[in-house]
Design a protein around this motif. Structure first.
Motif, PDB file in Angstrom:
ATOM      1  N   PRO A 117      -3.787   7.513  13.369  1.00 24.95           N
ATOM      2  CA  PRO A 117      -2.416   7.286  13.832  1.00 24.95           C
ATOM      3  C   PRO A 117      -2.306   6.290  14.991  1.00 24.95           C
ATOM      4  N   SER A 167      -2.283   8.821   8.581  1.00 31.74           N
ATOM      5  CA  SER A 167      -2.620  10.174   9.001  1.00 31.74           C
ATOM      6  C   SER A 167      -3.974  10.239   9.705  1.00 31.74           C
ATOM      7  N   LYS A 195      -0.613   6.095   3.344  1.00 31.78           N
ATOM      8  CA  LYS A 195      -0.380   7.455   3.861  1.00 31.78           C
ATOM      9  C   LYS A 195      -1.639   8.029   4.493  1.00 31.78           C
ATOM     10  N   LEU A 219      -4.605  14.573   2.978  1.00 27.91           N
ATOM     11  CA  LEU A 219      -4.649  14.057   4.352  1.00 27.91           C
ATOM     12  C   LEU A 219      -5.660  14.750   5.261  1.00 27.91           C
TER      13      LEU A 219
END
Length: 138
Positions: free
Chosen positions: A111, A108, A104, A6
């Motif tokens: 957002p 991240s 995911k 991330l």
């Protein structure tokens, strides 16, 4: 180049292939840590279109934004699906993992792009199965 799970990279080493309408190649190898702790290596010279969605969607869901690395990871997981199937045990689990990983990273890295992230994930989850299993080409 190493990208932790991330992590937003400062740059992504890509070069545009001028003979193609929408393809790029990596100019250096990229090591990426995934959510399951594995590390994938996207090799130097890896060819990608970053987003196989139709060009008419690019104005609303562009492949060239802060989420670009998630598209590159997703493309690599899809094109490397035989290894992913071996790792996950079957094609369905490999497909779900690649889409969830994409989601995911998108959530991240962007957002505030909740709608875009949700739409792209829903498209992958609900409409891309024939492309993943090789029944259709983009």
């Amino acid at each position: 180049m190493k990208i932790n799970y991330l992590q937003q990279p400062k740059y992504i080493p890509l070069a545009y292939i001028t003979s193609s309408s929408r393809d790029f190649i990596t100019t250096t190898a990229i090591n990426v840590e995934l959510s399951d702790g594995r590390e994938i290596i996207i090799p130097k010279g890896y060819k990608t279109d970053l987003s196989s969605k139709p060009k008419w969607l690019w104005s609303f869901l562009p492949p060239f934004d802060e989420r670009l690395i998630s598209s590159l990871i997703h493309d690599f997981l899809w094109t490397n699906k035989l290894e992913e199937i071996k790792h996950h045990g079957n094609i369905y689990k490999a497909f779900v993992f690649s889409n969830n990983e994409f989601n995911k990273w998108n959530k991240s890295l962007a957002p505030n792009s909740k709608l875009k992230n949700w739409l792209e994930y829903q498209f992958l989850k609900n409409f891309s199965t024939p492309f993943y299993i090789g029944k259709k080409n983009i």
